[in-house]
Design a protein around this motif. Structure first.
Motif, short mmCIF file in Angstrom:
data_model
loop_
_atom_site.label_atom_id
_atom_site.label_comp_id
_atom_site.label_asym_id
_atom_site.label_seq_id
_atom_site.Cartn_x
_atom_site.Cartn_y
_atom_site.Cartn_z
N GLY A 1 -11.17 -3.19 4.74
CA GLY A 1 -11.67 -3.03 3.37
C GLY A 1 -10.88 -2.00 2.59
N THR A 2 -10.53 -0.89 3.23
CA THR A 2 -9.73 0.15 2.58
C THR A 2 -8.35 -0.36 2.25
OG1 THR A 2 -10.96 1.88 3.74
CG2 THR A 2 -8.83 2.49 2.83
N ILE A 3 -7.75 -1.09 3.18
CA ILE A 3 -6.41 -1.64 2.93
C ILE A 3 -6.46 -2.68 1.81
CG2 ILE A 3 -4.48 -2.91 3.93
CD1 ILE A 3 -5.20 -1.66 6.62
N ALA A 4 -7.52 -3.49 1.80
CA ALA A 4 -7.66 -4.50 0.74
C ALA A 4 -7.73 -3.83 -0.63
CB ALA A 4 -8.92 -5.33 0.99
N ARG A 5 -8.51 -2.76 -0.75
CA ARG A 5 -8.62 -2.05 -2.03
C ARG A 5 -7.27 -1.46 -2.43
NH1 ARG A 5 -11.66 -3.34 -5.31
NH2 ARG A 5 -9.81 -3.37 -6.55
N ALA A 6 -6.56 -0.90 -1.46
CA ALA A 6 -5.24 -0.33 -1.74
C ALA A 6 -4.27 -1.40 -2.21
CB ALA A 6 -4.71 0.39 -0.50
N MET A 7 -4.32 -2.57 -1.60
CA MET A 7 -3.42 -3.66 -2.00
C MET A 7 -3.75 -4.13 -3.42
SD MET A 7 -0.87 -5.64 -1.49
CE MET A 7 -0.39 -5.62 0.23
N LEU A 8 -5.04 -4.30 -3.72
CA LEU A 8 -5.44 -4.75 -5.04
C LEU A 8 -5.13 -3.74 -6.13
CD1 LEU A 8 -8.85 -6.42 -4.07
CD2 LEU A 8 -6.73 -7.59 -4.75
N ASP A 9 -5.17 -2.44 -5.79
CA ASP A 9 -4.94 -1.38 -6.77
C ASP A 9 -3.53 -0.81 -6.71
OD1 ASP A 9 -7.53 -1.64 -7.57
OD2 ASP A 9 -8.29 0.06 -6.42
N ARG A 10 -2.57 -1.56 -6.16
CA ARG A 10 -1.21 -1.02 -6.08
C ARG A 10 -0.70 -0.72 -7.47
NH1 ARG A 10 -0.80 -6.51 -5.14
NH2 ARG A 10 0.76 -7.59 -6.39
N ARG A 11 0.27 0.22 -7.53
CA ARG A 11 0.77 0.70 -8.81
C ARG A 11 2.29 0.73 -8.82
NH1 ARG A 11 2.55 5.56 -7.27
NH2 ARG A 11 1.54 6.54 -5.51
N ALA A 12 2.84 0.71 -10.01
CA ALA A 12 4.29 0.79 -10.14
C ALA A 12 4.76 2.20 -9.83
CB ALA A 12 4.71 0.41 -11.56
N ILE A 13 5.97 2.34 -9.28
CA ILE A 13 6.53 3.67 -9.02
C ILE A 13 7.94 3.75 -9.55
CG2 ILE A 13 5.09 4.24 -7.04
CD1 ILE A 13 7.29 3.36 -5.20
#
Length: 198
Positions: A186-198
């Motif tokens: 679940g934590t990884i899923a949230r991180a994948m969905l909320d990825r950001r540009a760098i």
């Protein structure tokens, strides 16, 4: 008391596993020889089979028995997305989130100058070739949030952005110092969905 050479060799071999010190290796060796010789034989055969049959996928560098792995062969996946992970176990964790339908590149490590692991050891040239194939539009840096993982992500981001690619990073849903293999899906899923540009 001098131990039999076969037992010493077994203990030394078990010490090759991460997190296994001399005492743990000795306990495992004695357990296998005293209580589970059949399990020891299965383990030996499985290790031999794996070393003889596993190879690196020609496209993504993960482990496979074929020239091209199942993920890279799956035509339903989005070829414009390429997630870069450190290890095959990190790839498995991302797959378990069922939030990512792109393709992968597995570095088989991370930059660590103190351990003499540089761009060559993480297959940097293969990654660049894969990412600049004319199909990939976004590279998702999904390295771990350790110091080495962050340094690897920074290095790769600079190199890939210089080649005109859109580069994103997993969001900080994954704890700092955490490794994907040990984080819940679940934590990884949230991180994948909320990825950001760098």
């Amino acid at each position: 008391m001098k131990q039999p050479s076969a037992l010493v060799a077994l203990v030394d071999a078990l010490r090759a596993l991460p997190g296994v010190g001399p005492k743990s290796a000795q306990r495992m060796a004695y357990h296998l020889m005293q209580h589970d010789r059949e399990g020891a034989e299965r383990l030996g055969h499985a290790l031999l089979f794996a070393t003889e049959h596993l190879r690196h996928c020609e496209r993504c560098n993960t482990f496979t028995e074929a020239r091209i792995c199942d993920v890279c062969s799956d035509e339903s996946r989005d070829p414009t997305l390429l997630a870069v992970v450190e290890t095959p176990s990190d790839q498995v964790m991302l797959e378990q989130t069922m939030t990512y339908r792109g393709l992968y590149f597995v570095l088989m490590g991370r930059l660590s100058p103190l351990d003499r692991i540089g761009p060559k050891e993480i297959h940097f040239e293969r990654l660049v070739k894969r990412a600049t194939d004319g199909v990939v539009k976004e590279v998702v840096l999904a390295t771990n949030f350790t110091n080495e993982g962050e340094a690897t992500a920074h290095y790769l981001a600079q190199a890939l952005k210089a080649r005109g690619l859109a580069v994103t990073r997993l969001a900080r849903g994954v704890p700092v110092g955490g490794e994907l293999e040990y984080v819940d899906a679940g934590t990884i899923a949230r991180a994948m969905l909320d990825r950001r540009a760098i």
